[in-house]
Design an enzyme around this catalytic site. Structure first.
Site, PDB file in Angstrom:
ATOM      1  N   GLU A  44       1.079  -1.115  -0.117  1.00 17.90           N
ATOM      2  CA  GLU A  44      -0.020   0.215   0.141  1.00 17.90           C
ATOM      3  C   GLU A  44       0.804   1.238  -0.034  1.00 17.90           C
ATOM      4  O   GLU A  44       1.917   1.396   0.917  1.00 17.90           O
ATOM      5  CB  GLU A  44      -0.828   0.060   1.339  1.00 17.90           C
ATOM      6  CG  GLU A  44      -2.006   1.273   1.221  1.00 17.90           C
ATOM      7  CD  GLU A  44      -2.530   1.424   2.345  1.00 17.90           C
ATOM      8  OE1 GLU A  44      -3.501   2.339   2.651  1.00 17.90           O
ATOM      9  OE2 GLU A  44      -2.340   0.879   3.548  1.00 17.90           O
ATOM     10  N   ASP A  96       9.292   7.994   0.594  1.00 15.70           N
ATOM     11  CA  ASP A  96       8.287   8.407  -0.434  1.00 15.70           C
ATOM     12  C   ASP A  96       8.127   7.169  -1.139  1.00 15.70           C
ATOM     13  O   ASP A  96       8.835   6.637  -1.830  1.00 15.70           O
ATOM     14  CB  ASP A  96       9.013   9.453  -1.291  1.00 15.70           C
ATOM     15  CG  ASP A  96       8.101  10.153  -2.222  1.00 15.70           C
ATOM     16  OD1 ASP A  96       7.055   9.738  -2.373  1.00 15.70           O
ATOM     17  OD2 ASP A  96       8.724  11.192  -2.784  1.00 15.70           O
ATOM     18  N   ASP A 118      -3.542  11.738  -3.489  1.00 14.85           N
ATOM     19  CA  ASP A 118      -3.639  13.417  -3.803  1.00 14.85           C
ATOM     20  C   ASP A 118      -4.107  13.529  -4.987  1.00 14.85           C
ATOM     21  O   ASP A 118      -3.309  12.913  -5.963  1.00 14.85           O
ATOM     22  CB  ASP A 118      -2.174  14.052  -3.621  1.00 14.85           C
ATOM     23  CG  ASP A 118      -2.226  15.441  -3.237  1.00 14.85           C
ATOM     24  OD1 ASP A 118      -3.325  16.043  -4.502  1.00 14.85           O
ATOM     25  OD2 ASP A 118      -1.663  16.419  -2.842  1.00 14.85           O
ATOM     26  N   LYS A 122      -4.712  20.318 -10.591  1.00 17.15           N
ATOM     27  CA  LYS A 122      -4.369  21.329 -11.435  1.00 17.15           C
ATOM     28  C   LYS A 122      -3.650  20.546 -12.722  1.00 17.15           C
ATOM     29  O   LYS A 122      -2.670  19.648 -12.435  1.00 17.15           O
ATOM     30  CB  LYS A 122      -3.380  22.252 -11.031  1.00 17.15           C
ATOM     31  CG  LYS A 122      -3.888  23.361  -9.830  1.00 17.15           C
ATOM     32  CD  LYS A 122      -3.096  24.393  -9.320  1.00 17.15           C
ATOM     33  CE  LYS A 122      -3.795  25.157  -8.235  1.00 17.15           C
ATOM     34  NZ  LYS A 122      -3.004  26.402  -7.801  1.00 17.15           N
ATOM     35  N   THR A 192     -10.492   2.710   4.914  1.00 16.23           N
ATOM     36  CA  THR A 192      -9.069   3.593   5.492  1.00 16.23           C
ATOM     37  C   THR A 192      -9.885   4.523   6.184  1.00 16.23           C
ATOM     38  O   THR A 192     -11.055   4.674   6.305  1.00 16.23           O
ATOM     39  CB  THR A 192      -8.410   4.434   4.201  1.00 16.23           C
ATOM     40  OG1 THR A 192      -9.095   5.386   3.747  1.00 16.23           O
ATOM     41  CG2 THR A 192      -8.087   3.330   3.094  1.00 16.23           C
ATOM     42  N   GLU A 193      -9.048   5.294   7.115  1.00 19.90           N
ATOM     43  CA  GLU A 193      -9.345   6.288   7.940  1.00 19.90           C
ATOM     44  C   GLU A 193     -10.375   7.346   7.097  1.00 19.90           C
ATOM     45  O   GLU A 193     -11.222   7.810   7.415  1.00 19.90           O
ATOM     46  CB  GLU A 193      -8.419   6.719   8.935  1.00 19.90           C
ATOM     47  CG  GLU A 193      -7.638   5.971   9.637  1.00 19.90           C
ATOM     48  CD  GLU A 193      -6.474   5.193   9.210  1.00 19.90           C
ATOM     49  OE1 GLU A 193      -5.586   4.767   9.949  1.00 19.90           O
ATOM     50  OE2 GLU A 193      -6.561   5.094   7.876  1.00 19.90           O
ATOM     51  N   TYR A 194      -9.502   7.861   6.000  1.00 18.12           N
ATOM     52  CA  TYR A 194     -10.189   8.733   5.328  1.00 18.12           C
ATOM     53  C   TYR A 194     -11.516   8.356   4.741  1.00 18.12           C
ATOM     54  O   TYR A 194     -12.415   9.196   4.750  1.00 18.12           O
ATOM     55  CB  TYR A 194      -9.427   9.040   4.079  1.00 18.12           C
ATOM     56  CG  TYR A 194      -9.637  10.004   3.114  1.00 18.12           C
ATOM     57  CD1 TYR A 194      -9.424  11.644   3.351  1.00 18.12           C
ATOM     58  CD2 TYR A 194     -10.492   9.828   1.946  1.00 18.12           C
ATOM     59  CE1 TYR A 194      -9.732  12.460   2.490  1.00 18.12           C
ATOM     60  CE2 TYR A 194     -11.011  11.183   1.168  1.00 18.12           C
ATOM     61  CZ  TYR A 194     -10.507  12.312   1.333  1.00 18.12           C
ATOM     62  OH  TYR A 194     -10.947  13.285   0.539  1.00 18.12           O
TER      63      TYR A 194
END
Length: 215
Positions: A44, A96, A118, A122, A192-194
């Site tokens: 993940e 990362d 994310d 843009k 997930t938490e989100y």
């Protein structure tokens, strides 16, 4: 998102070096050595506080899970949960996750999870999206033949972009869900938490895809 620094995080991570890696390039091609048993490895990218990967490890003891997270204070919270769980099939990596081909050997990973990445809305930031062609190319380097990628998001624009990106790259879709929580697929869904927090505000989108080798 700015994360408040946790003073205890650094020392806690150092005290549990058996469960978390901070120099991942030292383990390229040798990740199985971090686990008690030799089993398929699933990764993940961006684990947050670890809810998803820990629950997956509980449900699937036959799989070894690696969770990547760059924010020290966040991964320290996840690490604490791993320690408390006593699980032997989950390891964490503080780094990362953008360049996975520099973290794993060829074909070392059986499945990748991209959960609520994310969206980089843009246009000038398209290349930063984890489902852009550049990233898809790196995933193929580390995935086993026909290894799966599971992608979830609540951002419709990102999901539509990702569908096009996967399709144009030559991936085969195993499944596409435009409202995951109202589908049969949700029966086995691990939140997930989100996701747990924001699913009440709108649909959750998911796709599962693999790159079929030509015969």
């Amino acid at each position: 998102m700015r994360v408040r620094k946790k003073p205890w995080a650094d020392s806690y991570i150092k005290d549990h070096a058996d469960l978390i890696v901070i120099e991942p390039k030292d383990h390229i091609g040798k990740w199985q050595n971090r686990f008690k048993a030799v089993q398929p490895i699933q990764v993940e990218i961006g684990i947050g506080k670890g809810q998803f990967i820990i629950e997956m490890a509980k449900r699937h003891p036959e799989v070894n899970f690696l969770g990547i997270e760059i924010q020290e204070s966040v991964i320290a919270v996840a690490l604490r949960k791993v320690v408390e769980s006593g699980l032997t099939n989950v390891q964490l990596v503080e780094t990362d996750g953008a360049d996975v081909d520099e973290l794993f050997g060829e074909g070392e990973v059986s499945q990748l999870y991209l959960n609520f990445s994310d969206p980089w809305p843009k246009t000038r930031h398209i290349k930063r999206r984890l489902t852009s062609p550049g990233f898809l190319a790196t995933y193929l380097k580390v995935l086993k033949p026909e290894g799966r990628i599971q992608f979830k998001t609540d951002n419709r624009q990102l999901f539509e972009y990702s569908l096009t990106s996967f399709n144009n790259f030559g991936f085969t879709f195993e499944g596409v869900w435009l409202d995951l929580h109202k589908s049969d697929q949700n029966e086995d869904n691990v939140e997930t938490e989100y996701e747990e927090k924001f699913s009440k505000k709108g649909p959750i989108y998911e796709l599962v895809a693999y790159f079929a080798l030509k015969k």
